[in-house]
Write a protein that holds these residues in place. Structure first.
Motif, PDB file in Angstrom:
ATOM      1  N   GLN A   1     -30.916  -9.131 -13.982  1.00  0.00           N
ATOM      2  CA  GLN A   1     -29.711  -8.240 -14.188  1.00  0.00           C
ATOM      3  C   GLN A   1     -30.316  -7.364 -14.901  1.00  0.00           C
ATOM      4  N   LYS A   2     -28.920  -6.527 -15.818  1.00  0.00           N
ATOM      5  CA  LYS A   2     -28.498  -5.989 -16.643  1.00  0.00           C
ATOM      6  C   LYS A   2     -28.746  -5.868 -17.956  1.00  0.00           C
ATOM      7  N   THR A   3     -27.601  -4.473 -18.606  1.00  0.00           N
ATOM      8  CA  THR A   3     -27.477  -5.222 -20.088  1.00  0.00           C
ATOM      9  C   THR A   3     -28.155  -5.202 -21.381  1.00  0.00           C
ATOM     10  N   ALA A   4     -29.376  -5.941 -21.228  1.00  0.00           N
ATOM     11  CA  ALA A   4     -30.547  -5.775 -21.837  1.00  0.00           C
ATOM     12  C   ALA A   4     -30.973  -4.558 -22.055  1.00  0.00           C
ATOM     13  N   LEU A   5     -32.031  -4.282 -22.858  1.00  0.00           N
ATOM     14  CA  LEU A   5     -32.195  -2.699 -23.398  1.00  0.00           C
ATOM     15  C   LEU A   5     -34.126  -2.835 -23.284  1.00  0.00           C
ATOM     16  N   TYR A   6     -34.607  -3.290 -22.439  1.00  0.00           N
ATOM     17  CA  TYR A   6     -36.053  -3.947 -22.161  1.00  0.00           C
ATOM     18  C   TYR A   6     -36.169  -2.516 -21.101  1.00  0.00           C
ATOM     19  N   GLU A   7     -37.212  -1.943 -20.933  1.00  0.00           N
ATOM     20  CA  GLU A   7     -38.036  -1.229 -20.604  1.00  0.00           C
ATOM     21  C   GLU A   7     -37.306  -1.114 -18.386  1.00  0.00           C
ATOM     22  N   GLU A   8     -37.439  -2.148 -17.832  1.00  0.00           N
ATOM     23  CA  GLU A   8     -37.175  -1.570 -16.467  1.00  0.00           C
ATOM     24  C   GLU A   8     -35.474  -2.287 -16.428  1.00  0.00           C
ATOM     25  N   VAL A   9     -35.007  -2.347 -17.535  1.00  0.00           N
ATOM     26  CA  VAL A   9     -33.253  -2.581 -17.089  1.00  0.00           C
ATOM     27  C   VAL A   9     -32.597  -0.926 -17.744  1.00  0.00           C
ATOM     28  N   VAL A  10     -33.255  -0.143 -18.862  1.00  0.00           N
ATOM     29  CA  VAL A  10     -32.633   0.308 -18.928  1.00  0.00           C
ATOM     30  C   VAL A  10     -32.999   2.320 -18.712  1.00  0.00           C
ATOM     31  N   GLY A  11     -34.286   1.866 -18.166  1.00  0.00           N
ATOM     32  CA  GLY A  11     -35.428   3.190 -16.784  1.00  0.00           C
ATOM     33  C   GLY A  11     -34.811   3.383 -16.035  1.00  0.00           C
ATOM     34  N   VAL A  12     -34.504   4.411 -15.079  1.00  0.00           N
ATOM     35  CA  VAL A  12     -33.771   4.720 -13.502  1.00  0.00           C
ATOM     36  C   VAL A  12     -34.750   5.583 -13.394  1.00  0.00           C
ATOM     37  N   PRO A  13     -35.251   5.499 -12.341  1.00  0.00           N
ATOM     38  CA  PRO A  13     -35.667   6.676 -11.291  1.00  0.00           C
ATOM     39  C   PRO A  13     -35.084   8.015 -11.447  1.00  0.00           C
ATOM     40  N   MET A  14     -35.762   8.940 -11.360  1.00  0.00           N
ATOM     41  CA  MET A  14     -34.757  10.205 -11.251  1.00  0.00           C
ATOM     42  C   MET A  14     -36.181  11.474 -11.042  1.00  0.00           C
ATOM     43  N   ILE A  15     -35.673  11.539 -10.005  1.00  0.00           N
ATOM     44  CA  ILE A  15     -36.106  13.226  -9.048  1.00  0.00           C
ATOM     45  C   ILE A  15     -35.644  14.659  -9.087  1.00  0.00           C
ATOM     46  N   VAL A  16     -36.096  15.100  -8.932  1.00  0.00           N
ATOM     47  CA  VAL A  16     -35.004  16.792  -9.117  1.00  0.00           C
ATOM     48  C   VAL A  16     -35.655  17.644  -8.252  1.00  0.00           C
ATOM     49  N   CYS A  17     -35.202  17.885  -6.913  1.00  0.00           N
ATOM     50  CA  CYS A  17     -35.935  18.888  -6.041  1.00  0.00           C
ATOM     51  C   CYS A  17     -34.646  19.812  -6.319  1.00  0.00           C
ATOM     52  N   LEU A  18     -35.684  21.473  -6.511  1.00  0.00           N
ATOM     53  CA  LEU A  18     -35.422  22.620  -6.795  1.00  0.00           C
ATOM     54  C   LEU A  18     -34.820  23.647  -5.455  1.00  0.00           C
TER      55      LEU A  18
END
Length: 449
Positions: A290-307
């Protein structure tokens, strides 16, 4: 004179039309509960995500992107209001958005600039499905992944091509891992169970760190529905990880349907495409689901920006991004909308387009409202990550992100890192003092002396 004015006006029309077309379309693709390493383009050998990989090959992949709050409702509220959840009051799922913000959200700002704004899928800024015609968006598909991609394809084919568009495609998966963990059916994609030998192995940080925040185990024990994995053995965790990756592959295939239409229409040349998620999942790291904790796997997100036009295609950026409050200023810059007063996010447009270093730190906050009410904050600087919870033993955490991304060595208990610890405490204290919020005085009392 009258005819001269008409001729001048007619001469200007093509120029004004060309300027309008220079504003890019915006396609915002979001998954739910997908961690930053849950893509094959991020080096993960346990799954294959060809469509996310294609986005990475055509865009800029941010490796230090974080959510504003690791829970769906608050995270999404930050995206579409531009405020941290503690500012807007959206600190829990299903909380109503205050009236003063309802007509001042990202969709309404962009719609006012002449964009055709359409929303497909999960909303969860209070209601799970967005009300049609509210918050600046036309609803083209309600909550649910089945048929979501097809609704986006239909929209792209039938839209008014004289207007730029802002299309949000908001998928649920891999969030179905929550149902899987509870032994329920996964409603938006099936999971086929292979033999155990075919399941991914345990993560390197499967063990709980000896100086981990004790309050997290307390929170786990408070709610079996959220954390049914507390009694899992290693084999069950491997099956969990297999299901999580298969659900991610399922949503990747749905994203591919939209990208095929983008290619068919040649929209890569004049569209900003942003791919991200609202938060991650523990996925067995530190035995957390699940989520809510501040572990890297939880608070980190994928992010890609195509220009547009493939600018900076295939590049990787280490700029630190808060994908919640930083979305509004970024979209406002691309669309020409005016950023409302009081928003504290920082646009990542220059980081994507010019390779700018980005901001010196970001803050993520959390609140275990669904269990025992623990509060927490994360400060991410270029080298370090500082975490503070409001109670429990070892409530302060400090990690060197260049050496210990797995968060197994808590430097807060080592005297030689005292200055670094104090520096990050001060950053958080100053952020709490300068970021308005109804409970700030109470929050400040949790800063250690």
């Amino acid at each position: 004179m009258k005819n001269t004015r008409l001729l001048i006006g007619a001469a200007l029309l093509p120029t004004l039309g060309a300027q309008a077309q220079e504003r890019p379309n915006i396609l915002y693709i979001m998954t739910d509960q997908q961690g930053p390493q849950v893509m094959s383009c991020a080096g993960n050998p346990d799954l294959h995500t060809p469509n996310m990989d294609m986005l990475a090959s055509k865009g800029v992949r941010f490796t230090n992107a974080y959510c504003a709050f690791p829970l769906s409702g608050p995270s999404r509220a930050a995206m579409f209001t531009g405020y941290m959840p503690s500012q807007s009051g959206m600190i829990e799922n299903e909380m109503p958005l205050v009236d003063s913000l309802r007509n001042n959200t990202l969709g309404s700002l962009v719609a006012a600039e002449g964009y055709d704004c359409a929303y497909a899928g999960k909303w969860h800024v209070n209601t799970v499905t967005i009300p049609d015609g509210e918050f600046g968006f036309r609803r083209i598909k309600d909550n649910g992944d089945i048929g979501l991609a097809e609704s986006c394809v239909e929209y792209l084919r039938e839209r008014n091509r004289k207007e730029p568009f802002f299309l949000v495609a908001s998928f649920i998966n891999p969030h179905n891992i929550c149902e899987y963990a509870r032994g329920q059916k996964t409603p938006h994609a099936p999971v086929v169970e292979p033999s155990l030998e075919e399941c991914p192995n345990l993560p390197e940080n499967f063990a709980v760190s000896p100086y981990d925040a004790s309050v997290l185990r307390f929170e786990q024990d408070q709610n079996y529905k959220l954390y049914p994995t507390t009694s899992y053995g290693p084999d069950q965790w491997r099956r969990y990880r297999n299901a999580y990756y298969r659900l991610t592959e399922a949503v990747d295939a749905e994203i591919g349907k939209i990208l095929d239409e983008v290619t068919r229409q040649g929209l890569w040349k004049n569209t900003v495409i942003i791919f991200t998620s609202d938060h991650g999942d523990g996925n067995g790291a530190h035995r957390w689901n699940q989520k809510t904790a501040l572990y890297e796997e939880v608070v980190g997100v994928p992010m890609i920006v195509c220009l547009p036009g493939g600018k900076n295609a295939g590049k990787v950026s280490e700029a630190i991004v808060n994908n919640g409050i930083d979305l509004m200023p970024s979209i406002c810059e691309w669309t020409g909308a005016e950023l409302p007063h009081g928003r504290q996010g920082v646009s990542y447009k220059d980081a994507a387009e010019e390779g700018a270093a980005g901001q010196p730190f970001i803050v993520t906050e959390t609140n275990f409202n669904q269990t025992a009410g623990t509060l927490g904050w994360m400060v991410r600087t270029p080298k370090y990550k500082y975490v503070l919870y409001d109670k429990g033993q070892y409530r302060e955490q400090l990690f060197d992100m260049s050496e210990d991304r797995m968060e197994m060595r808590n430097l807060a208990v080592e005297s030689k890192y005292r200055d670094v610890l104090l520096e990050h405490r001060a950053i958080l204290e100053n952020w709490l003092k300068t970021t308005p919020g109804p409970d700030r005085q109470r929050h400040l009392r949790f800063i250690p002396e």
